[in-house]
Design an enzyme around this catalytic site. Sequence first.
Site: not given
Length: 309
Positions: A82-83, A130-131, A148, A154, A241
């Site tokens: 996904k990155d 997206r989230r 971040r 996090r 992103c």
Amino acid sequence: MKNRIVIATRESLLALWQARYVAGKIKEAHPEIDVELLPVTTKGDQILDRPLVEIGGKGLFIKELEVMLLEGQADLAVHSLKDMTAELADGLTLAAVTAREDPRDAFVSGKYASLDELPQHAVVGTSSLRRQAQLLHYRPDLTVKSLRGNVQTRLRHLDEGEYDAVILAAAGLKRLGLDRRIKSYIDTNDSIPAAGQGVMAIEARTDDADTLEAVSFLHNANIAYCIRAERAFLAKVGGDCKVPAGIFVVPDGRKKIVAKAFIASPDGKELYRGEDGASDAEAEALGERLAEKLLNAGGREILKNLQKI
């Protein structure tokens, strides 16, 4: 067959876990090969005081690793798929994509059990447009703040009281043995994952036949069809992103795959969803067709407005 493989990896605990996992599997399959890790701190890891969309996008997490591959300093790079951006650098290829870990987004909080339990105007942390878009579409009252850093950073921000909850990928938490931090899972119908979420990608030079052969056993063909559709969608809508979009594709048996996807405005007020299916052989066409459908529904105007910002 070569007798030594060097794997480039980011230095975060999750990236190192993934690289060590791949290294261990290679050693099991090829005991005669020495496998070394080459940890790197990427630009995306260094700049933590601004949202990712402001500093160049998720490609900042892989650029240095790809340079090391192209310059011959490393033979493989292991990424969270996904990155990765939709387009690979010239001379590089996805040598393998692994089986998919839990693709869902995870709700993590010290006080609340789920999104529905959050009070009005609760502060939720995420690094993902997206989230953010899907959160605000579901709960427009929430305050979404940028978050971040690696997983541990996090979680520390959450524990220090800066957020009422944070949203993280379930796959990363599980791989790090942090399942206990997950209060609940967000259904993929409510938060469609990022393209490739839960899948590890193994990148190599296109002309490095020995390395490609050495890791071919790690390739999951069933997931690969899903990934082709997801990445085709990603490429069509912008591939980074900076786009509030997501897609999730699953095998449906009988050599078929089914996809659901969305494009939304960052504030969640406009959200366009679609579903479609196709045969495995039509994976790329499926992703492109679904992207075109959502772009025509209103997604194209959203992307035009984002480019003006």
